[in-house]
Design a protein around this motif. Structure first.
Motif, PDB file in Angstrom:
ATOM      1  N   GLU A  38       0.336  23.126  -1.091  1.00  0.00           N
ATOM      2  CA  GLU A  38      -0.303  24.431  -0.913  1.00  0.00           C
ATOM      3  C   GLU A  38      -1.767  24.297  -0.512  1.00  0.00           C
ATOM      4  N   LYS A  39      -2.402  23.197  -0.912  1.00  0.00           N
ATOM      5  CA  LYS A  39      -3.825  23.018  -0.615  1.00  0.00           C
ATOM      6  C   LYS A  39      -4.088  22.845   0.885  1.00  0.00           C
ATOM      7  N   ILE A  40      -3.081  22.389   1.645  1.00  0.00           N
ATOM      8  CA  ILE A  40      -3.297  22.166   3.078  1.00  0.00           C
ATOM      9  C   ILE A  40      -2.536  23.171   3.943  1.00  0.00           C
ATOM     10  N   ARG A  41      -1.828  24.100   3.314  1.00  0.00           N
ATOM     11  CA  ARG A  41      -0.995  25.029   4.083  1.00  0.00           C
ATOM     12  C   ARG A  41      -1.818  25.840   5.082  1.00  0.00           C
ATOM     13  N   SER A  42      -3.001  26.267   4.688  1.00  0.00           N
ATOM     14  CA  SER A  42      -3.818  27.110   5.563  1.00  0.00           C
ATOM     15  C   SER A  42      -4.414  26.341   6.742  1.00  0.00           C
TER      16      SER A  42
ATOM     17  N   GLY B 117       9.765  13.217   2.256  1.00  0.00           N
ATOM     18  CA  GLY B 117       9.639  12.033   1.413  1.00  0.00           C
ATOM     19  C   GLY B 117       9.384  12.478  -0.018  1.00  0.00           C
ATOM     20  N   GLY B 118       9.503  11.558  -0.960  1.00  0.00           N
ATOM     21  CA  GLY B 118       9.383  11.914  -2.365  1.00  0.00           C
ATOM     22  C   GLY B 118       8.084  12.604  -2.733  1.00  0.00           C
ATOM     23  N   CYS B 119       6.990  12.248  -2.061  1.00  0.00           N
ATOM     24  CA  CYS B 119       5.695  12.858  -2.373  1.00  0.00           C
ATOM     25  C   CYS B 119       5.646  14.338  -2.011  1.00  0.00           C
ATOM     26  N   ALA B 120       6.549  14.773  -1.139  1.00  0.00           N
ATOM     27  CA  ALA B 120       6.578  16.178  -0.733  1.00  0.00           C
ATOM     28  C   ALA B 120       6.995  17.101  -1.875  1.00  0.00           C
ATOM     29  N   LEU B 121       7.443  16.527  -2.986  1.00  0.00           N
ATOM     30  CA  LEU B 121       7.791  17.330  -4.157  1.00  0.00           C
ATOM     31  C   LEU B 121       6.555  17.875  -4.870  1.00  0.00           C
ATOM     32  N   ASN B 122       5.367  17.386  -4.488  1.00  0.00           N
ATOM     33  CA  ASN B 122       4.126  17.838  -5.114  1.00  0.00           C
ATOM     34  C   ASN B 122       3.693  19.163  -4.478  1.00  0.00           C
ATOM     35  N   LYS B 123       4.255  20.247  -4.987  1.00  0.00           N
ATOM     36  CA  LYS B 123       4.039  21.568  -4.391  1.00  0.00           C
ATOM     37  C   LYS B 123       2.579  21.999  -4.451  1.00  0.00           C
ATOM     38  N   GLN B 124       1.897  21.641  -5.529  1.00  0.00           N
ATOM     39  CA  GLN B 124       0.493  22.036  -5.677  1.00  0.00           C
ATOM     40  C   GLN B 124      -0.355  21.454  -4.557  1.00  0.00           C
ATOM     41  N   ALA B 125      -0.119  20.184  -4.235  1.00  0.00           N
ATOM     42  CA  ALA B 125      -0.869  19.543  -3.154  1.00  0.00           C
ATOM     43  C   ALA B 125      -0.505  20.149  -1.804  1.00  0.00           C
TER      44      ALA B 125
ATOM     45  N   LEU C 170      -3.427  13.280   0.755  1.00  0.00           N
ATOM     46  CA  LEU C 170      -2.629  14.172   1.599  1.00  0.00           C
ATOM     47  C   LEU C 170      -3.517  14.903   2.599  1.00  0.00           C
ATOM     48  N   LYS C 171      -4.634  15.423   2.133  1.00  0.00           N
ATOM     49  CA  LYS C 171      -5.565  16.145   2.999  1.00  0.00           C
ATOM     50  C   LYS C 171      -6.121  15.228   4.088  1.00  0.00           C
ATOM     51  N   SER C 172      -6.469  14.004   3.729  1.00  0.00           N
ATOM     52  CA  SER C 172      -7.026  13.058   4.690  1.00  0.00           C
ATOM     53  C   SER C 172      -6.028  12.752   5.802  1.00  0.00           C
TER      54      SER C 172
ATOM     55  N   HIS D  28       0.855  -1.188   0.000  1.00  0.00           N
ATOM     56  CA  HIS D  28       0.000   0.000   0.000  1.00  0.00           C
ATOM     57  C   HIS D  28       0.891   1.238   0.000  1.00  0.00           C
ATOM     58  N   SER D  29       0.860   2.003  -1.077  1.00  0.00           N
ATOM     59  CA  SER D  29       1.822   3.097  -1.224  1.00  0.00           C
ATOM     60  C   SER D  29       1.268   4.192  -2.122  1.00  0.00           C
ATOM     61  N   VAL D  30       1.172   5.398  -1.580  1.00  0.00           N
ATOM     62  CA  VAL D  30       0.703   6.521  -2.388  1.00  0.00           C
ATOM     63  C   VAL D  30       1.740   6.889  -3.445  1.00  0.00           C
ATOM     64  N   GLY D  31       3.030   6.705  -3.133  1.00  0.00           N
ATOM     65  CA  GLY D  31       4.067   6.977  -4.125  1.00  0.00           C
ATOM     66  C   GLY D  31       3.975   6.034  -5.312  1.00  0.00           C
TER      67      GLY D  31
END
Length: 321
Positions: free
Chosen positions: A278-282, A268-276, A248-250, A155-158
């Motif tokens: 930003e969606k949870i930064r607030s 981790g490698g998934c942290a390279l997804n800058k767009q995602a 990521l949000k969940s 089970h891996s999101v990457g």
């Protein structure tokens, strides 16, 4: 005391030099070889470190080779113990220094936390695979790192993101960065179908991790086989990015509700997804993503996981010619 943190023999080899407990220099192999995703060290980078800072007294490797070998065997890749013999691997560059080995996800977490400047934080580590782990949630308080959740291969999101990259007609483990651009040209028509076919979770923040119905390590070219027009592929890319952001949000929501800190670190490698990201930064007081958050950053994280304290760190130590 000179310590080298090392990442290699897989992809994106990197090296960090510590003088006593302070990181003073870091680089990626590709900075010198000019080969993208270069998995191996080269004499130029190693001699640059030796000539400037002296030879290493010790080395900390970024993962546990034996446990990686057991997972590879489980995955049907064969018993790769010889290929994962790091002492033998390093001898080709005349490196015979004593080696210790960090846990892959702990090295990620240590890199994020001990360079953040936070006195407390929640750390979310997501990648393809580290030994066996693929998603972990940690807290850092003072100098102590504590793991609260661990999700294991397959089970891996990457692996999900890489498999969908291939399904969208791109090269897995190389062209993931193109998904967001393709997604901007698509719509949500296939989101429900992809989620229903691949995932068990509702992704509402009630549970950590994400559990898949299939092992995506070998891709998912079989998914929705009739969807192959340019428009279809853009819609598949949209579903990929949308579902990744939902994962990521969940996990962010779960961690925020269950753990105390108002600071979040994504690594981790998934942290390279800058767009995602930003969606949870607030949702958090502060969000920190370190430079080179994937495996290359673990050349620093491996040593930090052994030192177990905040580092006197400036990201300008990364070589940039």
């Amino acid at each position: 005391m000179i310590t080298w943190g090392m990442v290699g023999n897989s992809h994106d080899a990197s090296l960090a030099v510590f003088r006593d407990d302070k990181p003073v220099w870091a680089c990626m192999a590709k900075d010198f070889s000019k080969v993208d995703n270069d998995p191996d060290f080269n004499w130029t980078m190693l001699e640059s470190a030796r000539q400037t800072y002296g030879p290493p007294d010790e080395i900390v490797w970024y993962e546990k080779p034996f446990w990686k070998t057991t997972r590879q065997y489980y995955a049907g890749q064969g018993w790769l113990h010889k290929e994962n013999n790091i002492k033998k691997y390093l001898r080709q560059w005349d490196i015979r220094t004593p080696i210790s080995y960090a846990w892959h996800h702990r090295a990620h977490a240590a890199y994020g936390y001990y360079t953040s400047g936070f006195k407390n934080a929640t750390i979310l580590v997501m990648d393809s695979i580290g030994e066996w782990e693929s998603l972990t949630i940690w807290t850092g308080v003072g100098n102590k790192l504590t793991k609260h959740y661990s999700q294991w291969y397959p089970h891996s999101v990457g692996l999900f993101y890489s498999a969908m990259t291939q399904r969208c007609g791109l090269v897995a483990n190389k062209e993931e960065y193109k998904i967001a651009n393709m997604a901007s040209k698509g719509n949500d028509r296939l989101v429900g179908l992809v989620q229903k076919e691949l995932m068990h979770n509702d992704l509402n923040g009630g549970l950590p991790g994400v559990h898949f119905k299939h092992n995506l390590h070998k891709g998912c070219k079989w998914l929705l086989p009739n969807m192959n027009t340019k428009s279809d592929l853009n819609n598949l890319a949209y579903a990929t990015q949308f579902l990744y952001e939902k994962i990521l949000k969940s996990n962010s929501d779960y961690a925020k509700r269950r753990l105390k800190s108002k600071n979040l670190i994504i690594v981790g490698g998934c942290a390279l997804n800058k767009q995602a990201n930003e969606k949870i930064r607030s949702d958090w007081k502060k969000v920190y993503v370190p430079k080179n958050p994937g495996d290359p950053g673990s050349c620093i994280g491996a040593v930090a996981s052994k030192i177990k304290k905040h580092l006197d760190y400036d990201e300008k130590i990364w070589y940039n010619k």
